[in-house]
Design an enzyme around this catalytic site. Structure first.
Site, PDB file in Angstrom:
ATOM      1  N   CYS A   1      75.630 -23.378 -27.725  1.00 57.20           N
ATOM      2  CA  CYS A   1      75.292 -21.951 -27.743  1.00 57.20           C
ATOM      3  C   CYS A   1      73.898 -21.722 -28.291  1.00 57.20           C
ATOM      4  O   CYS A   1      72.998 -21.306 -27.573  1.00 57.20           O
ATOM      5  CB  CYS A   1      76.299 -21.209 -28.608  1.00 57.20           C
ATOM      6  SG  CYS A   1      77.984 -21.656 -28.220  1.00 57.20           S
TER       7      CYS A   1
ATOM      8  N   LYS B   1      74.190 -10.635 -26.887  1.00 62.45           N
ATOM      9  CA  LYS B   1      74.687 -11.980 -27.181  1.00 62.45           C
ATOM     10  C   LYS B   1      73.527 -12.973 -27.360  1.00 62.45           C
ATOM     11  O   LYS B   1      73.501 -13.779 -28.292  1.00 62.45           O
ATOM     12  CB  LYS B   1      75.619 -12.445 -26.055  1.00 62.45           C
ATOM     13  CG  LYS B   1      76.018 -13.901 -26.099  1.00 62.45           C
ATOM     14  CD  LYS B   1      76.769 -14.226 -27.387  1.00 62.45           C
ATOM     15  CE  LYS B   1      76.894 -15.715 -27.595  1.00 62.45           C
ATOM     16  NZ  LYS B   1      78.120 -16.270 -27.130  1.00 62.45           N
TER      17      LYS B   1
HETATM   18  N1  SAJ Z   1      73.066 -24.953 -38.449  1.00 62.16           N
HETATM   19  C1  SAJ Z   1      72.071 -25.339 -39.335  1.00 62.16           C
HETATM   20  N2  SAJ Z   1      71.828 -24.576 -40.433  1.00 62.16           N
HETATM   21  C2  SAJ Z   1      72.546 -23.449 -40.694  1.00 62.16           C
HETATM   22  C3  SAJ Z   1      73.540 -23.036 -39.786  1.00 62.16           C
HETATM   23  C4  SAJ Z   1      73.793 -23.816 -38.660  1.00 62.16           C
HETATM   24  O1  SAJ Z   1      71.411 -26.369 -39.132  1.00 62.16           O
HETATM   25  O2  SAJ Z   1      72.276 -22.811 -41.716  1.00 62.16           O
HETATM   26  C5  SAJ Z   1      73.327 -25.750 -37.231  1.00 62.16           C
HETATM   27  C6  SAJ Z   1      74.744 -26.306 -37.158  1.00 62.16           C
HETATM   28  O3  SAJ Z   1      74.872 -27.495 -37.874  1.00 62.16           O
HETATM   29  C7  SAJ Z   1      74.899 -26.501 -35.669  1.00 62.16           C
HETATM   30  C8  SAJ Z   1      74.110 -25.336 -35.084  1.00 62.16           C
HETATM   31  O4  SAJ Z   1      73.251 -24.890 -36.114  1.00 62.16           O
HETATM   32  O5  SAJ Z   1      74.293 -27.712 -35.236  1.00 62.16           O
HETATM   33  C9  SAJ Z   1      74.947 -24.176 -34.614  1.00 62.16           C
HETATM   34  O6  SAJ Z   1      76.059 -23.944 -35.461  1.00 62.16           O
HETATM   35  P1  SAJ Z   1      76.599 -22.508 -35.880  1.00 62.16           P
HETATM   36  O7  SAJ Z   1      77.752 -22.685 -36.786  1.00 62.16           O
HETATM   37  O8  SAJ Z   1      75.490 -21.667 -36.381  1.00 62.16           O
HETATM   38  O9  SAJ Z   1      77.003 -21.824 -34.514  1.00 62.16           O
HETATM   39  P2  SAJ Z   1      77.912 -22.256 -33.251  1.00 62.16           P
HETATM   40  O10 SAJ Z   1      77.024 -22.837 -32.211  1.00 62.16           O
HETATM   41  O11 SAJ Z   1      79.122 -23.018 -33.653  1.00 62.16           O
HETATM   42  O12 SAJ Z   1      78.411 -20.788 -32.778  1.00 62.16           O
HETATM   43  C10 SAJ Z   1      77.462 -19.766 -32.486  1.00 62.16           C
HETATM   44  C11 SAJ Z   1      77.879 -18.497 -33.224  1.00 62.16           C
HETATM   45  N3  SAJ Z   1      76.796 -17.526 -33.196  1.00 62.16           N
HETATM   46  C12 SAJ Z   1      76.323 -16.961 -34.337  1.00 62.16           C
HETATM   47  O13 SAJ Z   1      76.742 -17.227 -35.439  1.00 62.16           O
HETATM   48  C13 SAJ Z   1      75.225 -15.949 -34.174  1.00 62.16           C
HETATM   49  C14 SAJ Z   1      79.136 -17.937 -32.597  1.00 62.16           C
HETATM   50  O14 SAJ Z   1      79.487 -16.673 -33.156  1.00 62.16           O
HETATM   51  C15 SAJ Z   1      78.935 -17.769 -31.074  1.00 62.16           C
HETATM   52  O15 SAJ Z   1      80.112 -17.291 -30.438  1.00 62.16           O
HETATM   53  C16 SAJ Z   1      78.631 -19.135 -30.511  1.00 62.16           C
HETATM   54  O16 SAJ Z   1      77.403 -19.583 -31.104  1.00 62.16           O
HETATM   55  C17 SAJ Z   1      78.503 -19.007 -29.009  1.00 62.16           C
HETATM   56  O17 SAJ Z   1      79.468 -19.347 -28.312  1.00 62.16           O
HETATM   57  O18 SAJ Z   1      77.494 -18.487 -28.532  1.00 62.16           O
END
Ligand code: SAJ
Length: 402
Positions: free
Chosen positions: A261, A207
Site C-alpha cells: 500500500c 485514500k
Molecule cells: N513503517 C516505518 N515506520 C513507521 C511506520 C511504518 O518504517 O513509523 C513501515 C512499516 O514497517 C512497513 C510500512 O511502513 O514496512 C507500512 O506499514 P504501515 O503499518 O504504516 O501500513 P500498512 O501498509 O500495513 O497499511 C497502510 C495503512 N495506511 C495508513 O496507516 C495511512 C492502512 O490503513 C491502509 O488500509 C493500508 O496501508 C492500505 O491497504 O492502503
C-alpha cells in the site's frame, strides 16, 4: 435495503476481499466470493484460509458453515458487487489496472438494473468513473440512471483488519449523487464508524493522500536516521525527545517501507501529477533507498570478518504479520545472499517454513551469528537485551533493542 435479502458478490478473495466477504457472511448477507485461483476457492469452501490475519479463520469458518459464504471462479447475479482486486504498479511506476478491468468485465455479464457496484481497490483518481463505469457503459449498462457505481477505499491495517473493517470511518464516493447515496446506505448496514459521503474522484484521492501522508512522514524519519548516523547521534533518542514537543509526532525510521500500500499508492499520484507531486516523489525515493543504506552498513561491518555469519531477524514487511509482499527486510536478506556478504541465517517467528531459508529461533540465531541484523520489530524480538551479546556486531534498524 435490509441484510437478509441482499446477495453480495465479492471479486478478489485476498487481504481485503476475504475479510470483507466473511464479515458480511457472518452479518447475515448471502455472499459469493470470486477468485482466479482454484486453490483459494477450494480452501475457502473448506472453511479454511490462505492468508494470516488474526481471527479471520474463525470468521470464515462460521460464515461458510452458516451457508452464507461460498467461493467460486465465476461471479453470480447479485445486488451488490464489491471489487477488491490488487492494483499494483508496472516497472515504470505506472498503475496496473488490468485486474480491475478484468473483474469489471466479468461482472458486467451479471449486472442488472438496480445493482450497486463498489470499487474498494486503491485506485488512481478517475478509475471508478473511467474504468469501472466505463466498461459497464461499454457493455450496455445505464450507469447514469439504474446501475450505481461508487468507490469506497479500504483503509484497514493488516493485523487489525477485522476490527478496522467495522470500526473505521469510511469514505464513500459515487460517480453521481444517486450512486453515493446507495453506497452510503450499504456501508451503514455493517460499519460502526461514520460513513462519509463525497464523489468518486475525491474518495480515490483521499485514500492515496492517507498513504502518501504516512510515506512522507516515514521518509522524514528515515532521512533523520541517515543524518544522525553521520553525526553520531542516536536517532531513537533524538526522536523521542523531539516528540515531547506538543505539536511534533515523528514516525519511526526503519529498513525501508514495504507492504502493498504505502510503497505503491503515492506513485498513483505521481503518475498523474508529475510536475506537482515533487515532495511525494522524493519521499518515495528516500524510503526506497533505505534498504541499500542498510546493506552498505552490513557490508562495512562484514569487512572485519573473514566470512561472518549474518543473522537476520525478520523477513515480513512489518511487525507481527507473516506478509512478505514488498518487504524491505526480505529484499535486504536476498541481497546479502546474492552479494555473498557472508553466511546468511534467518529468524522469522511468523512463518513455519520458507522456500529459501532454514528458520532459526531468535536465541539460536543470536548464538550462531557474528553480525546480528534486526530488520522487523516483531514482538518475539522485543525482549532481546544488548548486553547479552556485547561481543557481536549488532545493527538494529528498528531501534527496539535496549
Ligand atoms: N513503517 C516505518 N515506520 C513507521 C511506520 C511504518 O518504517 O513509523 C513501515 C512499516 O514497517 C512497513 C510500512 O511502513 O514496512 C507500512 O506499514 P504501515 O503499518 O504504516 O501500513 P500498512 O501498509 O500495513 O497499511 C497502510 C495503512 N495506511 C495508513 O496507516 C495511512 C492502512 O490503513 C491502509 O488500509 C493500508 O496501508 C492500505 O491497504 O492502503
Amino acid at each position: 435495503m435490509s441484510i437478509n435479502d441482499k446477495k453480495i458478490c465479492v471479486m478478489g478473495l485476498g487481504y481485503i476481499g476475504l475479510p470483507t466477504a466473511s464479515l458480511l457472511g457472518t452479518k447475515g448477507f448471502d455472499v459469493h466470493g470470486v477468485d482466479v485461483s482454484q486453490e483459494v476457492v477450494d480452501t475457502i469452501n473448506d472453511g479454511k484460509i490462505h492468508i494470516v490475519e488474526p481471527d479471520l479463520d474463525i470468521l470464515v469458518k462460521s460464515a461458510v458453515q452458516a451457508g452464507n459464504l461460498k467461493a467460486g471462479l465465476e461471479p453470480v447475479e447479485a445486488d451488490v458487487f464489491i471489487i477488491a482486486v490488487p492494483t499494483p504498479f508496472k516497472g515504470d511506476h505506472e498503475p496496473d489496472l488490468s485486474y480491475v478491468e478484468s473483474a469489471t468485465r466479468l461482472i458486467s455479464q451479471y449486472v442488472k438494473p438496480g445493482d450497486l457496484i463498489i470499487l474498494e481497490s486503491t485506485s488512481p483518481v478517475g478509475t471508478t468513473d473511467e474504468v469501472v463505469a466505463g466498461i459497464l457503459r461499454e457493455t450496455g449498462h445505464d450507469v447514469d440512471n439504474d446501475v450505481f457505481v461508487a468507490h469506497c477505499p479500504e483503509r484497514v491495517l493488516p493485523g487489525r483488519i477485522l476490527i478496522e473493517l467495522v470500526e473505521n470511518d469510511r469514505i464513500v464516493g459515487g460517480i453521481n449523487p444517486q450512486a453515493t447515496e446507495k453506497a452510503v446506505e450499504f456501508y451503514n448496514l455493517f460499519v460502526r464508524g461514520e460513513v462519509l459521503a463525497t464523489d468518486s474522484r475525491t474518495a480515490e484521492m483521499a485514500k492515496l493522500t492517507e498513504n502518501s501522508f504516512r510515506d512522507v512522514n516515514i521518509a522524514f524519519a528515515n532521512e533523520l536516521s541517515l543524518i544522525c548516523d553521520q553525526e553520531s547521534i542516536d536517532v531513537w533518542e533524538l526522536i523521542s525527545l523531539a516528540n515531547r514537543h506538543p505539536r511534533v509526532t515523528i514516525l519511526k525510521p526503519g529498513p525501508g517501507v514495504g507492504g502493498h500500500c504505502i510503497a505503491v499508492d503515492p506513485w498513483f499520484i505521481v503518475a498523474r501529477s508529475p510536475e506537482q507531486a515533487k515532495l511525494i516523489k522524493t519521499a518515495r525515493q528516500v524510503n526506497d533507498s533505505k534498504p541499500e543504506w542498510v546493506i552498505s552498513k552490513v557490508k562495512n561491518s562484514a569487512d572485519k570478518f573473514k566470512r561472518p555469519v549474518i543473522g537476520c531477524m525478520g523477513l515480513a514487511f512489518k511487525a507481527d504479520v507473516d506478509d512478505l509482499r514488498e518487504s524491505p527486510a526480505l529484499n535486504i536478506v536476498n541481497r546479502l545472499v546474492a552479494d555473498d556478504v557472508g553466511e546468511v541465517i534467518v529468524s522469522e517467528p511468523n512463518l513455519t517454513f520458507h522456500d529459501s531459508f532454514e528458520l532459526y529461533s531468535p536465541e539460536e540465531l543470536i548464538h550462531k551469528s557474528d553480525i546480528i541484523l534486526l530488520l522487523v520489530d516483531h514482538k518475539e524480538f522485543r525482549n532481546i537485551k544488548r548486553q547479552e551479546f556485547n561481543e557481536k556486531v549488532f545493527i538494529d534498524t528498528r531501534g527496539i533493542v535496549q
